[in-house]
Design a protein around this motif. Structure first.
Motif, mmCIF file in Angstrom:
data_model
loop_
_atom_site.group_PDB
_atom_site.id
_atom_site.type_symbol
_atom_site.label_atom_id
_atom_site.label_comp_id
_atom_site.label_asym_id
_atom_site.label_seq_id
_atom_site.Cartn_x
_atom_site.Cartn_y
_atom_site.Cartn_z
ATOM 1 N N SER A 410 64.931 37.261 5.772
ATOM 2 C CA SER A 410 65.962 36.458 6.419
ATOM 3 C C SER A 410 66.228 35.211 5.589
ATOM 4 O O SER A 410 65.299 34.608 5.034
ATOM 5 C CB SER A 410 65.525 36.057 7.837
ATOM 6 O OG SER A 410 66.532 35.276 8.461
ATOM 7 N N HIS A 411 67.506 34.823 5.502
ATOM 8 C CA HIS A 411 67.883 33.606 4.779
ATOM 9 C C HIS A 411 69.269 33.195 5.223
ATOM 10 O O HIS A 411 69.963 33.931 5.940
ATOM 11 C CB HIS A 411 67.857 33.834 3.259
ATOM 12 C CG HIS A 411 68.729 34.966 2.820
ATOM 13 N ND1 HIS A 411 70.096 34.853 2.656
ATOM 14 C CD2 HIS A 411 68.428 36.271 2.549
ATOM 15 C CE1 HIS A 411 70.592 36.014 2.280
ATOM 16 N NE2 HIS A 411 69.609 36.906 2.211
ATOM 17 N N GLY A 414 71.053 32.365 0.869
ATOM 18 C CA GLY A 414 70.102 32.153 -0.211
ATOM 19 C C GLY A 414 69.156 30.989 -0.010
ATOM 20 O O GLY A 414 68.240 30.806 -0.815
ATOM 21 N N ASP A 415 69.327 30.185 1.043
ATOM 22 C CA ASP A 415 68.430 29.056 1.316
ATOM 23 C C ASP A 415 67.400 29.458 2.359
ATOM 24 O O ASP A 415 67.655 30.297 3.224
ATOM 25 C CB ASP A 415 69.227 27.851 1.827
ATOM 26 C CG ASP A 415 70.157 27.284 0.765
ATOM 27 O OD1 ASP A 415 69.817 27.404 -0.432
ATOM 28 O OD2 ASP A 415 71.219 26.746 1.124
ATOM 29 N N ASP A 416 66.230 28.816 2.287
ATOM 30 C CA ASP A 416 65.149 29.037 3.254
ATOM 31 C C ASP A 416 64.855 30.530 3.399
ATOM 32 O O ASP A 416 64.868 31.093 4.503
ATOM 33 C CB ASP A 416 65.511 28.443 4.618
ATOM 34 C CG ASP A 416 65.743 26.943 4.556
ATOM 35 O OD1 ASP A 416 64.966 26.263 3.867
ATOM 36 O OD2 ASP A 416 66.702 26.463 5.192
ATOM 37 N N VAL A 417 64.569 31.193 2.294
ATOM 38 C CA VAL A 417 64.309 32.633 2.321
ATOM 39 C C VAL A 417 62.903 32.875 2.869
ATOM 40 O O VAL A 417 61.921 32.345 2.342
ATOM 41 C CB VAL A 417 64.450 33.249 0.924
ATOM 42 C CG1 VAL A 417 64.300 34.765 1.001
ATOM 43 C CG2 VAL A 417 65.790 32.877 0.314
ATOM 44 N N GLN A 438 56.796 32.844 3.260
ATOM 45 C CA GLN A 438 57.836 32.142 2.518
ATOM 46 C C GLN A 438 57.976 32.803 1.157
ATOM 47 O O GLN A 438 56.970 33.108 0.508
ATOM 48 C CB GLN A 438 57.473 30.668 2.315
ATOM 49 C CG GLN A 438 57.470 29.835 3.575
ATOM 50 C CD GLN A 438 57.244 28.377 3.259
ATOM 51 O OE1 GLN A 438 58.061 27.744 2.590
ATOM 52 N NE2 GLN A 438 56.133 27.846 3.716
ATOM 53 N N GLN A 445 69.180 34.357 -3.444
ATOM 54 C CA GLN A 445 69.321 35.491 -2.539
ATOM 55 C C GLN A 445 69.146 36.798 -3.294
ATOM 56 O O GLN A 445 69.953 37.160 -4.139
ATOM 57 C CB GLN A 445 70.701 35.434 -1.877
ATOM 58 C CG GLN A 445 71.019 36.633 -0.994
ATOM 59 C CD GLN A 445 72.400 36.541 -0.393
ATOM 60 O OE1 GLN A 445 73.024 35.489 -0.418
ATOM 61 N NE2 GLN A 445 72.882 37.653 0.148
ATOM 62 N N ASP A 447 67.387 40.288 -1.651
ATOM 63 C CA ASP A 447 66.559 40.929 -0.633
ATOM 64 C C ASP A 447 65.588 41.939 -1.226
ATOM 65 O O ASP A 447 64.456 42.077 -0.747
ATOM 66 C CB ASP A 447 67.450 41.619 0.406
ATOM 67 C CG ASP A 447 68.151 40.621 1.317
ATOM 68 O OD1 ASP A 447 67.896 39.413 1.152
ATOM 69 O OD2 ASP A 447 68.941 41.043 2.184
ATOM 70 N N SER A 450 62.815 40.045 -2.905
ATOM 71 C CA SER A 450 62.008 39.410 -1.857
ATOM 72 C C SER A 450 61.100 40.423 -1.190
ATOM 73 O O SER A 450 59.920 40.137 -0.923
ATOM 74 C CB SER A 450 62.920 38.769 -0.813
ATOM 75 O OG SER A 450 63.725 37.761 -1.376
ATOM 76 N N GLN A 583 63.186 31.577 10.212
ATOM 77 C CA GLN A 583 64.159 30.995 9.290
ATOM 78 C C GLN A 583 64.908 29.829 9.936
ATOM 79 O O GLN A 583 65.153 28.803 9.306
ATOM 80 C CB GLN A 583 65.137 32.097 8.845
ATOM 81 C CG GLN A 583 65.939 31.790 7.597
ATOM 82 C CD GLN A 583 67.203 31.004 7.894
ATOM 83 O OE1 GLN A 583 67.732 31.061 8.992
ATOM 84 N NE2 GLN A 583 67.669 30.258 6.916
ATOM 85 N N ARG A 587 64.972 25.935 8.731
ATOM 86 C CA ARG A 587 66.240 25.274 8.462
ATOM 87 C C ARG A 587 66.375 23.981 9.267
ATOM 88 O O ARG A 587 66.825 22.963 8.750
ATOM 89 C CB ARG A 587 67.388 26.225 8.792
ATOM 90 C CG ARG A 587 68.750 25.682 8.387
ATOM 91 C CD ARG A 587 69.817 26.734 8.497
ATOM 92 N NE ARG A 587 70.210 27.021 9.843
ATOM 93 C CZ ARG A 587 70.031 28.184 10.465
ATOM 94 N NH1 ARG A 587 69.459 29.176 9.828
ATOM 95 N NH2 ARG A 587 70.425 28.363 11.701
#
Length: 691
Positions: A410-411, A414-417, A438, A445, A447, A450, A583, A587
């Motif tokens: 989840s992001h 592209g932030d706070d993945v 994390q 971004q 997936d 990740s 997420q 944020r």
């Protein structure tokens, strides 16, 4: 499995006019009924390339062996005929209401000489007044029991009534004052009918009239010193008020409306209906339906309207029907409803005010109904066992996967993945073993990348735990697990209590990833790199609910009614929910960050004390070091550190001389090695020197 081209009508055979069509299987059973504004255009959609059809539609056309149609003159006629055929044939591929039972109504048989109040189900009869429907019959009996004090209408059956008339003795309700006992001529037929009319008036919302009348009678009885009668009237008033409290006013102006809400996922949908009469919620009902066909929310609403009003006429169809989405097209449905009612019906989506607020309540009820339905389904041991066996058969596993782990990424752009890991054992969630990750290996971004990182980190720790417990030894040292402050538990060997391995030491029999072939390939590659080949991997793609296996070009499509697919979907949805919540937490923390967070040793208590003392970060930034030192618990060294941190966080802020505590307000500057401010020239100049 039939080839749709074998029974496709010839070009030009299908008329370009409104109508209803039926698909039949090889045994001539009707398996699907649909309507169309243009039969030619609609049926052409079913005979395109199978690869372009939705899986449920593809299953229907390959099951069918023939198609036939009936032409009608208007779309309203098509709607009526479609409803009739669905009721007649019960096609397997049409939307079916699983909980389509007959809901109880409070009925007053005004067509009898002595009207009777009773609970009734099924088809409505002419001359009977109905109120409801209610969710439960006991809710009707509770209301009636309160109202019989004031409106003692007959409630007994015909046999009991005739027996009392023959013997000249009323039943128990007649003796305790909850029946006017017309059976023994305590009241005449006209007087009893008047009581029944007053009962119906009260149920339709005309409540204040009777309460005011009883209050006046109570006052008169008290003035005449008829205290027993006054006390009885007082109790009658309390009974009426208690009955009214059961149905609080939710809409002003005595509104008559039905509110319909839909909560749905890929396979099922829950429909909830609130019946509002006279501004009060008079009844509630709901269904759970299988989404057998590819269907939109508007189409679900249309089916619900057909189910609700297909057998209703007159006032049973309200003036206003509020829905979450309109059928497409809406005009034939609205015209059909108006025909059932005999006057205009407003079909619309509430936009503001009390109606929108009540619709949100109905929507929450629908969501809860869907969750409850799924929870009941998941709690059944036999069902869970069948689900695990179906998964094992579909994925060609040696045994049922008693422990399933599911991962989701989840992001926000592209932030706070982040990633989530949820665990299901024996088909039930083990929330104590959920874990959060994390993404640390890269920024941005991706997936697939990740997923590779998360699977690698999780099973690297599994191998480390396995080595520590002596279950596995390898000459190559496994990477020691790191402690994660953000909720991710690391392997630390044996527990202190019973010597069992930590959670990451338990391997799953099946790893499920949220996604399709790329995510599955990344998870399998991560395991191969660690030398793990005894754990199965699959992915569940949300769009079509397809199960992907590593290295396969085509997905495994489980039957729509499969308990195995339902369990995989529930596991995937839980991983998605857990990842989203983590997420969002990260944020919100980032949005609430402050320059004071960078001051070492400054905890939340002293941060709050600083902000409380100065009132805002702006005033704190403008304060001198001596002023900062006035805050309890803040020493000079800490104050200097705070001033420097605040100065750095605002490039345009005045420079601070840490030797003197002087704030250089006249001209922007920065700090030199000796603590003296170094002037940097005009703003335009300075901008050109930044790096």
């Amino acid at each position: 499995m039939a080839d749709p081209s074998s029974y496709r009508p010839k070009p030009g055979e299908i008329p370009d006019s409104p109508g209803v069509y039926r698909f039949r299987d090889e045994h001539r059973r009707v398996i699907y009924v649909g309507k169309a504004k243009s039969l030619r255009q609609r049926l052409a959609n079913y005979f395109q390339d199978l690869a372009g059809l939705h899986p449920r539609t593809r299953s229907m056309v390959t099951t069918a062996a023939s198609v036939e149609w009936t032409v009608v003159s208007t779309e309203v006629e098509a709607l009526q005929l479609e409803y009739s055929w669905i009721k007649e044939y019960d096609p397997r591929f049409n939307v079916k209401y699983r909980d389509d039972k007959s809901y109880p109504y409070l009925a007053v048989t005004m067509n009898e000489e002595y009207p009777r109040v009773q609970v009734m189900r099924g088809h409505k009869k002419k001359g009977v007044r109905y109120f409801g429907p209610y969710a439960h019959a006991w809710a009707i009996r509770d209301t009636v029991d309160l109202l019989l004090r004031v409106f003692p209408v007959r409630t007994c059956s015909a046999g009991v009534f005739k027996n009392a008339a023959r013997t000249g003795r009323p039943c128990l309700l007649g003796y305790i004052g909850k029946c006017s006992a017309p059976c023994v001529d305590r009241v005449s037929a006209e007087e009893h009918r008047e009581l029944a009319d007053e009962f119906c008036d009260f149920m339709t919302g005309r409540t204040n009239t009777y309460i005011r009348r009883l209050e006046k009678q109570m006052g008169e009885a008290a003035e005449d010193m008829e205290y027993e009668r006054a006390a009885r009237l007082r109790d009658d008033i309390e009974a009426l008020k208690k009955a009214m409290e059961k149905n609080a006013v939710v809409l002003a102006d005595a509104t008559d409306a039905d509110l319909i809400a839909v909560a749905e996922d890929e396979l099922e949908a829950a429909v909830q209906i609130f019946h509002v009469r006279g501004g009060r919620v008079r009844g509630q009902r709901g269904w759970v339906t299988d989404k057998v066909e590819e269907i939109t929310t508007g189409a679900l609403v249309e089916h619900a309207l057909q189910q609700l009003y297909g057998e209703e006429t007159g006032d049973a169809v309200p003036k206003e029907v509020l829905v979450p989405a309109l059928p497409d097209p809406v005009e034939p449905v609205q015209e059909w409803l108006a025909g059932r009612r005999g006057s205009g019906v407003s079909l619309r989506i509430p936009q503001r005010g009390d109606k929108k607020a009540l619709m949100e309540t109905v929507q929450r009820n629908a969501q809860q109904a869907l969750v409850l339905h799924k929870t009941k389904r998941a709690s059944d041991l036999t069902t869970r066992s069948r689900a695990l066996e179906e998964i094992a058969d579909a994925l060609d596993l040696d045994s049922a996967p008693l422990r399933i782990e599911c991962y989701d990424i989840s992001h926000l752009q592209g932030d706070d993945v982040v990633a989530s890991m949820v665990v299901f054992e024996d088909g039930l969630a083990r929330k104590s073993e959920y874990r959060r990750f994390q993404i640390k290996g890269f920024a941005g971004q991706d997936d697939v990348r990740s997923m590779h990182e998360v699977i690698t980190r999780r099973f690297r720790r599994y191998l480390a735990e396995k080595e520590k417990t002596g279950e596995w030894t390898d000459g190559e040292n496994a990477e020691a697990p790191e402690i994660d402050r953000n909720g991710e538990i690391v392997g630390t060997g044996l527990t202190e209590d019973d010597g069992r391995p930590k959670k990451f030491a338990y391997p799953p029999q099946l790893v499920v990833v949220d996604g399709g072939a790329p995510q599955v390939a990344a998870a399998r590659r991560a395991m191969d790199e660690l030398g793990i080949d005894d754990i199965a991997v699959c992915g569940l793609a949300k769009r079509l609910e397809e199960v992907w296996l590593p290295g396969d070009d085509d997905p495994v499509v489980l039957p729509r009614t499969s308990e195995g697919l339902y369990l995989l979907q529930r596991v995937r949805d839980e991983a998605h929910r857990f990842a989203i919540s983590y997420q969002r937490t990260k944020r919100s923390k980032r949005f609430r960050s402050s320059p004071l967070d960078d001051v070492p040793g400054l905890g939340d208590t002293r941060k709050q004390a600083l902000l409380k003392h100065f009132g805002s970060l702006k005033k704190l930034r403008a304060a001198t070091i001596d002023q900062i030192c006035e805050v309890p618990g803040i020493g000079r060294k800490t104050a200097e550190t705070i001033a420097v941190a605040l100065a750095r966080s605002a490039p345009a802020a005045p420079a601070v001389n840490t030797a003197t505590g002087e704030i250089m307000e006249e001209e922007p500057g920065t700090m030199g090695p000796s603590g003296e401010p170094v002037r940097m020239g005009a703003p335009d100049e300075r901008r050109g020197q930044e790096t």
